[in-house]
Design an enzyme around this catalytic site. Structure first.
Site, PDB file in Angstrom:
ATOM      1  N   GLY A 147      -8.769 -14.020   0.562  1.00 28.73           N
ATOM      2  CA  GLY A 147      -7.793 -12.803   1.179  1.00 28.73           C
ATOM      3  C   GLY A 147      -8.362 -12.791   2.493  1.00 28.73           C
ATOM      4  N   LYS A 193      -7.568  -3.783 -11.786  1.00 28.26           N
ATOM      5  CA  LYS A 193      -8.794  -3.582 -10.891  1.00 28.26           C
ATOM      6  C   LYS A 193     -10.048  -3.176 -11.767  1.00 28.26           C
ATOM      7  CE  LYS A 193      -8.019  -4.882  -6.322  1.00 28.26           C
ATOM      8  NZ  LYS A 193      -8.779  -5.832  -5.609  1.00 28.26           N
ATOM      9  N   THR A 233     -11.768  -0.194  -6.147  1.00 27.14           N
ATOM     10  CA  THR A 233     -10.916   0.668  -5.622  1.00 27.14           C
ATOM     11  C   THR A 233     -10.881   2.015  -6.060  1.00 27.14           C
ATOM     12  OG1 THR A 233      -8.601   1.313  -4.962  1.00 27.14           O
ATOM     13  CG2 THR A 233      -8.867  -0.318  -6.799  1.00 27.14           C
ATOM     14  N   ARG A 271      -2.919  -2.996   9.416  1.00 22.34           N
ATOM     15  CA  ARG A 271      -2.474  -2.604   8.039  1.00 22.34           C
ATOM     16  C   ARG A 271      -1.021  -3.286   7.650  1.00 22.34           C
ATOM     17  NH1 ARG A 271      -3.939  -1.436   2.847  1.00 22.34           N
ATOM     18  NH2 ARG A 271      -4.282   0.919   2.473  1.00 22.34           N
ATOM     19  N   GLY A 327      -5.647 -11.249   5.029  1.00 24.14           N
ATOM     20  CA  GLY A 327      -5.299  -9.722   4.736  1.00 24.14           C
ATOM     21  C   GLY A 327      -5.893  -8.769   5.921  1.00 24.14           C
ATOM     22  N   ALA A 352      -5.955 -10.177  -3.350  1.00 24.65           N
ATOM     23  CA  ALA A 352      -5.516  -9.409  -4.616  1.00 24.65           C
ATOM     24  C   ALA A 352      -3.950  -8.826  -4.230  1.00 24.65           C
ATOM     25  CB  ALA A 352      -6.056  -8.139  -4.584  1.00 24.65           C
TER      26      ALA A 352
HETATM   27  P1  NAP Z   1      -4.327  -6.894   1.929  1.00 24.99           P
HETATM   28  O1  NAP Z   1      -3.979  -6.915   3.492  1.00 24.99           O
HETATM   29  O2  NAP Z   1      -2.919  -6.611   1.086  1.00 24.99           O
HETATM   30  O3  NAP Z   1      -4.701  -8.663   1.563  1.00 24.99           O
HETATM   31  C1  NAP Z   1      -4.619  -9.032   0.471  1.00 24.99           C
HETATM   32  C2  NAP Z   1      -5.027 -10.618   0.563  1.00 24.99           C
HETATM   33  O4  NAP Z   1      -5.013 -11.377  -0.571  1.00 24.99           O
HETATM   34  C3  NAP Z   1      -4.009 -11.606   1.477  1.00 24.99           C
HETATM   35  O5  NAP Z   1      -4.760 -12.284   2.256  1.00 24.99           O
HETATM   36  C4  NAP Z   1      -3.169 -12.161   0.411  1.00 24.99           C
HETATM   37  O6  NAP Z   1      -2.877 -13.381   0.834  1.00 24.99           O
HETATM   38  C5  NAP Z   1      -4.096 -12.377  -0.564  1.00 24.99           C
HETATM   39  N1  NAP Z   1      -3.611 -12.826  -1.802  1.00 24.99           N
HETATM   40  C6  NAP Z   1      -2.820 -12.111  -2.667  1.00 24.99           C
HETATM   41  N2  NAP Z   1      -2.415 -12.869  -3.786  1.00 24.99           N
HETATM   42  C7  NAP Z   1      -3.264 -14.029  -3.684  1.00 24.99           C
HETATM   43  C8  NAP Z   1      -3.230 -15.118  -4.774  1.00 24.99           C
HETATM   44  N3  NAP Z   1      -2.681 -15.364  -5.659  1.00 24.99           N
HETATM   45  N4  NAP Z   1      -4.310 -16.052  -4.352  1.00 24.99           N
HETATM   46  C9  NAP Z   1      -4.856 -16.222  -2.962  1.00 24.99           C
HETATM   47  N5  NAP Z   1      -4.637 -14.975  -2.443  1.00 24.99           N
HETATM   48  C10 NAP Z   1      -3.998 -14.058  -2.717  1.00 24.99           C
HETATM   49  O7  NAP Z   1      -5.344  -6.103   1.205  1.00 24.99           O
HETATM   50  P2  NAP Z   1      -6.380  -5.298   2.212  1.00 24.99           P
HETATM   51  O8  NAP Z   1      -5.955  -4.190   2.434  1.00 24.99           O
HETATM   52  O9  NAP Z   1      -7.044  -6.160   3.025  1.00 24.99           O
HETATM   53  O10 NAP Z   1      -7.552  -5.200   0.973  1.00 24.99           O
HETATM   54  C11 NAP Z   1      -8.412  -6.078   0.572  1.00 24.99           C
HETATM   55  C12 NAP Z   1      -8.708  -5.937  -0.812  1.00 24.99           C
HETATM   56  O11 NAP Z   1      -9.509  -4.573  -0.828  1.00 24.99           O
HETATM   57  C13 NAP Z   1      -7.873  -5.974  -1.922  1.00 24.99           C
HETATM   58  O12 NAP Z   1      -8.390  -6.668  -3.198  1.00 24.99           O
HETATM   59  C14 NAP Z   1      -7.356  -4.512  -2.230  1.00 24.99           C
HETATM   60  O13 NAP Z   1      -6.987  -4.299  -3.412  1.00 24.99           O
HETATM   61  C15 NAP Z   1      -8.783  -3.896  -1.896  1.00 24.99           C
HETATM   62  N6  NAP Z   1      -8.584  -2.515  -1.736  1.00 24.99           N
HETATM   63  C16 NAP Z   1      -8.252  -2.105  -0.491  1.00 24.99           C
HETATM   64  C17 NAP Z   1      -8.145  -0.888  -0.097  1.00 24.99           C
HETATM   65  C18 NAP Z   1      -7.452  -0.436   1.290  1.00 24.99           C
HETATM   66  O14 NAP Z   1      -7.471   0.650   1.586  1.00 24.99           O
HETATM   67  N7  NAP Z   1      -7.125  -1.269   2.051  1.00 24.99           N
HETATM   68  C19 NAP Z   1      -8.827  -0.099  -0.800  1.00 24.99           C
HETATM   69  C20 NAP Z   1      -9.519  -0.433  -1.806  1.00 24.99           C
HETATM   70  C21 NAP Z   1      -9.443  -1.717  -2.302  1.00 24.99           C
HETATM   71  P3  NAP Z   1      -1.266 -13.360   1.684  1.00 24.99           P
HETATM   72  O15 NAP Z   1      -1.665 -13.231   3.195  1.00 24.99           O
HETATM   73  O16 NAP Z   1      -0.756 -14.981   1.446  1.00 24.99           O
HETATM   74  O17 NAP Z   1      -0.392 -12.403   1.223  1.00 24.99           O
HETATM   75  N1  GDD Z   2       3.545   2.763   0.433  1.00 24.05           N
HETATM   76  C1  GDD Z   2       4.146   4.172   0.524  1.00 24.05           C
HETATM   77  N2  GDD Z   2       5.332   4.097   1.165  1.00 24.05           N
HETATM   78  N3  GDD Z   2       3.558   5.256   0.202  1.00 24.05           N
HETATM   79  C2  GDD Z   2       4.144   6.474   0.148  1.00 24.05           C
HETATM   80  C3  GDD Z   2       5.587   6.510   0.818  1.00 24.05           C
HETATM   81  C4  GDD Z   2       5.930   5.306   1.394  1.00 24.05           C
HETATM   82  O1  GDD Z   2       7.260   5.481   1.771  1.00 24.05           O
HETATM   83  N4  GDD Z   2       5.610   7.836   0.866  1.00 24.05           N
HETATM   84  C5  GDD Z   2       4.659   8.433   0.210  1.00 24.05           C
HETATM   85  N5  GDD Z   2       3.683   7.456  -0.192  1.00 24.05           N
HETATM   86  C6  GDD Z   2       2.645   7.998  -0.741  1.00 24.05           C
HETATM   87  C7  GDD Z   2       2.460   7.011  -2.236  1.00 24.05           C
HETATM   88  O2  GDD Z   2       3.010   7.434  -3.280  1.00 24.05           O
HETATM   89  C8  GDD Z   2       0.682   7.386  -2.358  1.00 24.05           C
HETATM   90  O3  GDD Z   2       0.464   8.667  -2.839  1.00 24.05           O
HETATM   91  C9  GDD Z   2       0.208   7.311  -0.811  1.00 24.05           C
HETATM   92  O4  GDD Z   2       1.580   7.689  -0.018  1.00 24.05           O
HETATM   93  C10 GDD Z   2      -0.697   6.313  -0.222  1.00 24.05           C
HETATM   94  O5  GDD Z   2       0.234   5.090  -0.591  1.00 24.05           O
HETATM   95  P1  GDD Z   2      -0.005   3.614  -0.007  1.00 24.05           P
HETATM   96  O6  GDD Z   2      -0.246   3.592   1.480  1.00 24.05           O
HETATM   97  O7  GDD Z   2       0.767   2.669  -0.470  1.00 24.05           O
HETATM   98  O8  GDD Z   2      -1.572   3.224  -0.485  1.00 24.05           O
HETATM   99  P2  GDD Z   2      -2.107   3.542  -1.836  1.00 24.05           P
HETATM  100  O9  GDD Z   2      -3.109   4.756  -2.152  1.00 24.05           O
HETATM  101  O10 GDD Z   2      -1.137   3.441  -2.963  1.00 24.05           O
HETATM  102  O11 GDD Z   2      -3.018   2.081  -2.188  1.00 24.05           O
HETATM  103  C11 GDD Z   2      -3.955   1.760  -0.962  1.00 24.05           C
HETATM  104  O12 GDD Z   2      -5.170   2.404  -1.162  1.00 24.05           O
HETATM  105  C12 GDD Z   2      -5.704   2.268  -2.438  1.00 24.05           C
HETATM  106  C13 GDD Z   2      -7.251   2.850  -2.469  1.00 24.05           C
HETATM  107  O13 GDD Z   2      -7.091   4.055  -3.126  1.00 24.05           O
HETATM  108  C14 GDD Z   2      -3.833   0.103  -1.345  1.00 24.05           C
HETATM  109  O14 GDD Z   2      -4.503  -0.207  -0.113  1.00 24.05           O
HETATM  110  C15 GDD Z   2      -4.844  -0.091  -2.511  1.00 24.05           C
HETATM  111  O15 GDD Z   2      -4.828  -1.698  -2.332  1.00 24.05           O
HETATM  112  C16 GDD Z   2      -5.984   0.304  -2.472  1.00 24.05           C
HETATM  113  O16 GDD Z   2      -6.795  -0.025  -3.757  1.00 24.05           O
END
Ligand code: NAP
Ligand code: GDD
Length: 344
Positions: A9, A154, A126, A185, A12, A83
């Protein structure tokens, strides 16, 4: 000795920041990238590190590919960040999400057990696993209640990581990370959708943003702070699980207000439910609308994390406040939309 780190990843948000952080620590960084029809390495470009990482073809759906990479690289540290990370998409692609976010982690762990058992393994768990929260705030002892196919997948991964630690003595860690954001992001997540949308409106390129549930509350931190916590987990003598969070929570509406202020909007809210509107007091224009299509079949209403254990055992704490994070994101998006650069 030069340490080898494998980051899945890497294209990402977190992968890019982590790669930069490890390069600064003199690691040799291997970045696993899946083949797509369009290159998705813009974040590595933006951080100016694309030429410094070793990119390798990798897909979490290919067991042979995973085995071959771990066997040949023999990494000291593995960060499994890849992921299907968009919760909303997991409702329409539950099987793919279960494969990539759940089962594929067992594929990774089997490869580690067989070919690199001394490697240290980080799994991106997560806060979404807490879902319908069973206590407030959430810590490492809080029972799980996932509310999406993503959260369920997860949670499987989280337990298999623990299981390989206990069964086979592998050094595995799970980071229970609460939402973390940044100018890198993805655009589909609500924070970036808001900062990019408002920047476009301010620049006269868009009229309104449609959002879903404005009442959902999240514990939002800065990704740049969180990746250091991932690394610290792998420097401990034993694998363990840690919450990384800020212990503050804001609603989506609060995020809009704060982002609006940093772009000189003064948003007043009128109406309720899908009739709610965000109107800029200065211009009188409606700039935020609510669409029922953007609500999820099941919602996580409130996440707020307790990072005491990380502070005590890792010396980790978040450094970036919510207003600072929001203004960093709006500032970056306003610069992007008002420049001639192509951006993502
Ligand atoms: P992201 O920006 O969506 O990056 C996801 C990465 O996974 C991308 O590099 C994507 O590649 C790669 N990927 C998806 N499917 C794949 C596959 N089949 N094989 C190989 N690579 C694949 O996510 P992030 O925000 O950096 O998050 C990193 C990790 O932390 C994820 O596992 C996410 O679920 C977890 N997480 C994130 C948050 C958050 O708030 N950001 C919080 C808790 C946990 P492409 O570029 O090709 O799509
Ligand atoms: N995406 C999105 N788009 N979310 C919206 C919108 C919209 O237009 N309007 C309201 N929301 C609300 C969603 O319903 C959710 O409750 C909140 O905003 C956050 O949505 P996201 O930004 O899509 O993030 P997430 O909390 O569902 O998931 C992210 O955080 C997780 C950790 O708690 C992702 O990064 C996951 O990969 C990560 O595990």
């Amino acid at each position: 000795m030069v340490k080898r780190a494998l980051i899945t990843g890497i294209s990402g948000q977190d992968g890019a920041y982590l790669a930069k952080f490890l390069l600064e620590k003199q690691y040799k960084v291997y970045g696993a990238v899946r083949r797509t029809s369009a290159a998705s390495l813009h974040r590595l470009d933006e951080l100016k590190i694309k030429d410094q990482v070793h990119l390798i073809d990798f897909d979490l759906m290919e067991h042979g590919n995973i085995i071959e990479i771990i066997r040949s690289l023999h990494p000291h540290e593995i960060y499994n960040l890849a992921a299907q990370s968009f919760v909303s998409a997991s409702f329409t692609q539950p099987i793919y999400t279960a494969e990539v976010d759940g089962l594929a982690v067992t594929r990774m762990l089997e490869a580690v057990r067989l070919f690199a058992p001394e490697a240290r393994f980080y799994q991106a768990s997560t806060s979404e696993m807490f879902g319908k929260v069973q206590s407030i705030p959430q810590n490492e002892e809080t029972p799980f209640y996932p509310r999406s196919p993503y959260g369920v997948a997860k949670l499987y991964a989280h337990w298999i990581v623990k299981n390989y630690r206990e069964s086979f003595g592998l050094f595995t860690c799970s980071g229970l990370l609460f939402n973390h954001e940044s100018p890198l992001r993805g655009r589909e997540f609500v924070t970036r959708k808001i900062t990019l949308g408002l920047a476009n409106i301010r620049a006269g390129l868009q009229k309104t943003i449609a959002l879903g549930n404005l009442d959902a509350k999240r514990d939002w931190g800065f990704a740049g702070d969180y990746i250091e916590g991932m690394w610290l987990m792998l420097q401990k003598p034993h694998g363990d699980d840690f919450v990384l969070a800020t212990n503050t929570a804001f609603s989506v509406r609060d995020f809009v207000d704060c982002a609006g202020k940093s772009l000189d909007f003064d948003i007043q809210w009128h109406g309720e439910g899908v009739e709610e509107r965000g109107i800029d007091r200065k211009s009188g224009n409606t700039i935020v609308t609510v669409s029922k299509d953007l609500f999820r079949p099941a919602e996580v209403d409130l996440l707020i994390g307790d990072f005491k254990k990380a502070k005590q055992d890792l010396g980790w704490e978040p450094k970036t406040s919510f207003p600072r994070l929001v203004s960093m994101m709006t500032g970056a998006d306003y610069d992007r939309v008002t420049s001639d650069r192509v951006f993502f």
